[in-house]
Scaffold this active site. Structure first.
Site, PDB file in Angstrom:
ATOM      1  N   GLU A 142      77.737 -15.205  -0.697  1.00 36.83           N
ATOM      2  CA  GLU A 142      78.666 -16.062   0.176  1.00 36.83           C
ATOM      3  C   GLU A 142      79.537 -15.124   1.147  1.00 36.83           C
ATOM      4  O   GLU A 142      79.893 -15.861   2.174  1.00 36.83           O
ATOM      5  CB  GLU A 142      79.717 -16.461  -1.033  1.00 36.83           C
ATOM      6  N   LYS A 156      87.451 -22.237   2.222  1.00 37.03           N
ATOM      7  CA  LYS A 156      86.635 -23.187   1.648  1.00 37.03           C
ATOM      8  C   LYS A 156      87.161 -24.366   0.638  1.00 37.03           C
ATOM      9  O   LYS A 156      88.051 -23.788  -0.005  1.00 37.03           O
ATOM     10  CB  LYS A 156      85.617 -22.368   0.876  1.00 37.03           C
ATOM     11  N   CYS A 193      79.244 -23.788   3.255  1.00 39.12           N
ATOM     12  CA  CYS A 193      78.299 -24.136   2.303  1.00 39.12           C
ATOM     13  C   CYS A 193      78.592 -25.165   1.419  1.00 39.12           C
ATOM     14  O   CYS A 193      78.159 -26.143   2.019  1.00 39.12           O
ATOM     15  CB  CYS A 193      78.354 -22.689   0.970  1.00 39.12           C
TER      16      CYS A 193
END
Length: 305
Positions: free
Chosen positions: A69, A138, A179
């Site tokens: 990540e 995120k 993601c």
């Protein structure tokens, strides 16, 4: 359309699929070199992947595999406090310098960020002058359990972001996700309705979700919203415990894949034609055909950037 307008309606996008190692300095140096290479090929916007290292043997927890990540650290509860950076910090300083020396808009993948005693997975965007344009944290944390294949609980370590992230360029407005954010159609819809014509997602799907969903989700987000979608994955490392699928991709508003990497380190390029986007929206005018009297998707917070 004037000549100037025609020029501004097209631009070159580069997606860097970086081979990430456990040596942070090497990752930073190689990323900087590849950004320069992309700029030398005429790219105006450059997208980096999620970054990480690969030393799973030190994690000591079988259900927390190393995640590719974050570009500068291993993934695991014990590692994030050590590898996390404040922003600005070492990695973002390099990104700023790379954007300035290459004169590009640089979407800097993601890094583990420490702020106020909390940890975030954050993506920072820099302009051609090296200035920071935005920071996306995120929003959706990767908490999944696929029996016999993968169990992952990001929420054990990370805190979620709480805002949308968009930025303007001379070419178009861009929406940013990281993601797992790509799985949430509502986020892409809000970006599109806010005027974004390109959505970018640094990401690292694994060998279970990658072949099943990676391209499918990108094409769905592009087709549903009639936008360009670009994703940047790390290159695949078969020796890592968390093996990234790779296959960084660019999809057009018709849902077609217009550029795609394999598994290895590479740079892919795509010519983003905003007139094509306008043509698709005119031919299939879903925006004007939506039944707002029956349904709606609305943001409860203003976006950043």
């Amino acid at each position: 359309m004037s000549t100037a307008a025609k020029v501004m309606s097209k631009f070159r996008l580069a997606v860097v699929q970086l081979q990430v190692t456990r040596v942070k300095a090497d990752n930073l140096s190689r990323a900087r070199r590849l950004v320069k290479e992309a700029a030398d090929e005429g790219s105006k916007v450059v997208l980096l992947p999620k970054w990480s290292t690969e030393a799973q043997s030190h994690l000591g927890s079988s259900h927390l595999p190393l995640n590719q990540e974050c570009f500068n650290s291993p993934y695991g509860t014990s590692f994030f406090p050590t590898y996390a950076e404040r922003i600005p910090g070492e990695s973002t300083q390099m990104l700023s310098e790379a954007a300035k020396e290459s004169g590009v808009y640089l979407v800097g993948g993601s890094i583990p960020e420490e702020d106020g005693g909390k940890l975030y997975n954050s993506c920072v965007v820099f302009g051609p002058d090296g200035g920071m344009i935005l920071k996306h944290r995120k929003i959706h944390l990767f908490d999944i359990n696929i029996p016999g294949k993968i169990c992952f609980q990001e929420s054990e370590t990370l805190s979620p972001g709480n805002s949308l992230s968009m930025f303007d360029t001379p070419y178009c407005k861009v929406g940013v996700g990281i993601c797992y954010d790509m799985r949430f159609a509502e986020l892409a819809q809000l970006y599109s309705r806010s005027g974004c014509q390109l959505l970018v997602y640094p990401g690292a799907f694994n060998m279970t979700t990658g072949p099943a969903h990676w391209e499918l989700l990108q094409r769905a987000r592009a087709l549903d919203n009639q936008v360009f979608v670009a994703t940047a994955s790390p290159a695949r490392d078969e020796t890592a415990s968390y093996v990234a699928w790779g296959h960084s991709t660019v999809v057009n508003p018709w849902g077609e894949v217009i550029s795609k990497a394999g598994a290895e380190e590479t740079i892919i390029y795509a010519n983003i034609d905003l007139q094509h986007l306008a043509d698709v929206r005119q031919q299939i005018p879903i925006t004007s055909q939506r039944r707002s009297d029956l349904y709606s998707v609305a943001s409860v917070q203003a976006g950043s950037g």
